[in-house]
Enzyme design. Structure first.
Site, PDB file in Angstrom:
ATOM      1  CB  CYS A   9      14.853  -3.722 -21.263  1.00  0.00           C
ATOM      2  SG  CYS A   9      15.720  -4.669 -22.534  1.00  0.00           S
ATOM      3  CB  CYS A  53      10.820  -2.378 -21.660  1.00  0.00           C
ATOM      4  SG  CYS A  53       9.613  -2.990 -22.854  1.00  0.00           S
ATOM      5  CB  CYS A  84       9.743  -9.369 -23.578  1.00  0.00           C
ATOM      6  SG  CYS A  84      11.372  -9.213 -24.359  1.00  0.00           S
ATOM      7  CB  CYS A 133       4.472  -1.097 -34.257  1.00  0.00           C
ATOM      8  SG  CYS A 133       5.522  -1.623 -32.898  1.00  0.00           S
ATOM      9  CB  CYS A 162       8.600   3.116 -27.866  1.00  0.00           C
ATOM     10  SG  CYS A 162       8.707   3.673 -29.532  1.00  0.00           S
ATOM     11  CD  GLU A 218      -1.453  -3.641 -25.835  1.00  0.00           C
ATOM     12  OE1 GLU A 218      -2.535  -3.348 -25.302  1.00  0.00           O
ATOM     13  OE2 GLU A 218      -0.388  -3.113 -25.526  1.00  0.00           O
TER      14      GLU A 218
HETATM   15  N1  SAH Z   1      12.868  -6.376 -28.051  1.00  0.00           N
HETATM   16  C1  SAH Z   1      13.117  -5.582 -29.223  1.00  0.00           C
HETATM   17  C2  SAH Z   1      11.850  -5.047 -29.777  1.00  0.00           C
HETATM   18  C3  SAH Z   1      11.173  -3.982 -28.950  1.00  0.00           C
HETATM   19  S1  SAH Z   1      11.268  -2.542 -29.881  1.00  0.00           S
HETATM   20  C4  SAH Z   1      14.124  -4.507 -28.900  1.00  0.00           C
HETATM   21  O1  SAH Z   1      14.488  -4.390 -27.730  1.00  0.00           O
HETATM   22  O2  SAH Z   1      14.590  -3.817 -29.785  1.00  0.00           O
HETATM   23  C5  SAH Z   1      10.677  -1.333 -28.869  1.00  0.00           C
HETATM   24  C6  SAH Z   1      11.655  -0.192 -28.697  1.00  0.00           C
HETATM   25  O3  SAH Z   1      11.135   0.657 -27.687  1.00  0.00           O
HETATM   26  C7  SAH Z   1      13.004  -0.682 -28.210  1.00  0.00           C
HETATM   27  O4  SAH Z   1      14.033   0.129 -28.686  1.00  0.00           O
HETATM   28  C8  SAH Z   1      12.845  -0.496 -26.744  1.00  0.00           C
HETATM   29  O5  SAH Z   1      14.074  -0.464 -26.084  1.00  0.00           O
HETATM   30  C9  SAH Z   1      12.086   0.809 -26.674  1.00  0.00           C
HETATM   31  N2  SAH Z   1      11.425   1.014 -25.387  1.00  0.00           N
HETATM   32  C10 SAH Z   1      11.118   0.069 -24.471  1.00  0.00           C
HETATM   33  N3  SAH Z   1      10.513   0.637 -23.413  1.00  0.00           N
HETATM   34  C11 SAH Z   1      10.441   1.952 -23.666  1.00  0.00           C
HETATM   35  C12 SAH Z   1       9.871   3.056 -22.964  1.00  0.00           C
HETATM   36  N4  SAH Z   1       9.274   2.886 -21.796  1.00  0.00           N
HETATM   37  N5  SAH Z   1       9.939   4.261 -23.544  1.00  0.00           N
HETATM   38  C13 SAH Z   1      10.503   4.415 -24.749  1.00  0.00           C
HETATM   39  N6  SAH Z   1      11.036   3.424 -25.461  1.00  0.00           N
HETATM   40  C14 SAH Z   1      11.006   2.195 -24.932  1.00  0.00           C
END
Ligand code: SAH
Length: 376
Positions: free
Chosen positions: A119, A122, A115, A108, A346, A95
């Site tokens: 985490c 996420c 991935c 974005c 995000c 996406e």
């Molecule tokens: N893998 C990279 C790129 C992803 S960026 C990274 O971790 O930085 C996407 C951002 O959104 C990251 O800061 C991630 O931690 C955050 N994110 C992931 N899941 C989320 C959620 N459910 N709600 C809000 N932010 C989230």
């Protein structure tokens, strides 16, 4: 059968110059003309590149192509955010999200299908890791968005529809696909590519320390780091890569990056999880880590997705958290949630193509027939 044609999308300028010289006996300026057509004008069809000689265009078509991913669906949020699902194979997609604001338009983009970072908060992590995107697939997202945004502004209510910023904050861990991400970013920065200043291209990482050091030597973009916790015990749970590269090591790499790049500051992303990392003591610990450093905190209200065990922090908790940081002299802002109604916020990107025809076909056929039909 003729050899496979080379996809010119994302080819760095020197390589494109070498390609037109070696394969077509053309001068380097032909490569520069091609780049202008492909990126500035968004043209993929060589026949339409009218200032190139007819013979050259024909010869080019024999050995090269500009191949972009296929758009499966587009969704538009009430707030003007647009999300495209791009097909990567029969069931998987990635996406790409465009977020218009009055003074800018941010795209974005994704760097991997799925991935591997796992985490816990996420949505992308739930699907596991499938594969890295190629340079063409990374640049292709920008190419497609650029084309879609240039179209008639029907129904678009916010923003100008121009890409002024690119953030690698979609699906995937960009530094785990370093080999393809860096050439793609060079196209974003190239004045014959998307001509963006290095402050308008941001790479966000969960904290791959060796690659942050490598990036500091090789590519000059803005750095964002997904911190999410102010101590190792908690970060080990939320961002498992922390067990390999703990906070002290990660922050040392960040400060080195800024020094080496003569950059302004690192943006630290911090997802606000109710009762998990949003207490006053967490804010104070965080302030200790950041005080006096080239750092900005970006607080992200958690965006829920099906099956998650987390809840978003209350507005009061988020404001209190920000105020404590500010009181300690640390710059902290709250990221406004955009595109939540189309799961474009995000951490909500999942990229499921869900091609039911294929699934049904696969279910009905036995395994050998499925293999013959090319269905995994
Ligand atoms: N893998 C990279 C790129 C992803 S960026 C990274 O971790 O930085 C996407 C951002 O959104 C990251 O800061 C991630 O931690 C955050 N994110 C992931 N899941 C989320 C959620 N459910 N709600 C809000 N932010 C989230």
């Amino acid at each position: 059968m003729c050899a496979e044609r080379v996809n010119l999308l994302g080819l760095p300028r020197v390589q494109l110059e070498a390609f037109v010289a070696d394969r077509l006996g053309a001068k380097p300026f032909r490569a520069r003309q091609l780049m202008k057509w492909i990126y500035r004008r968004g043209v993929a069809d060589f026949a339409a590149m009218t200032d190139l000689a007819r013979d050259f265009r024909a010869a080019l078509g024999e050995v090269a192509e500009v191949a972009v991913p296929e758009i499966v669906t587009e969704q538009r949020s009430a707030d003007g955010t647009r999300k495209w699902l791009l097909r990567m194979d029969r069931v998987q997609g990635i996406e790409t999200v465009y977020i218009p604001e009055p003074d800018r338009g941010t795209l974005c983009i994704s760097s991997q299908v799925g991935c591997a970072m796992d985490c816990s908060f996420c949505s992308t992590a739930q699907q596991g890791f499938n594969r890295n995107l190629s340079v063409a697939e990374i640049v292709g997202q920008v190419w497609l968005a650029h084309r879609e945004l240039a179209g008639p502004a029907d129904g678009e209510r916010v923003g100008s529809g121009r890409i002024t910023n690119i953030v690698l904050m979609g699906m995937g861990e960009p530094l785990a696909n370093y080999r393809n991400v860096v050439p793609a970013m060079n196209v974003f920065l190239d004045d014959l590519g998307y001509d963006l200043s290095r402050r308008r291209v941001t790479l966000s990482t969960s904290g791959l320390v060796p690659q942050i050091h490598k990036l500091a030597e090789e590519c000059n973009v803005a750095l964002a780091v997904s911190l999410h916790a102010p101590n190792d015990a908690l970060r080990d749970e939320l961002v498992p890569i922390n067990r390999k590269h703990p906070i002290a090591e990660l922050l040392a790499a960040c400060w080195h990056y800024i020094e080496r790049q003569n950059g302004r500051s690192v943006t630290f992303e911090y997802v606000m999880l109710d009762g998990i990392n949003d207490g006053a003591e967490h804010a104070r610990q965080l302030a200790q880590l950041m005080r006096g450093r080239p750092a900005k905190l970006n607080l992200i209200p958690f965006n829920p997705f099906p099956g998650t065990r987390y809840r978003r922090s209350s507005d009061t908790a988020i404001l209190r958290f920000r105020d404590i940081l500010n009181d300690h002299g640390v710059i902290a802002t709250i990221r406004r949630t955009r595109g939540g109604d189309i799961d474009a916020a995000c951490g909500q990107l999942a990229g499921r193509v869900d091609d039911r025809t294929v699934v049904r076909l696969g279910d009905r056929l036995g395994a050998p027939a499925r293999a013959a039909a090319g269905v995994a």
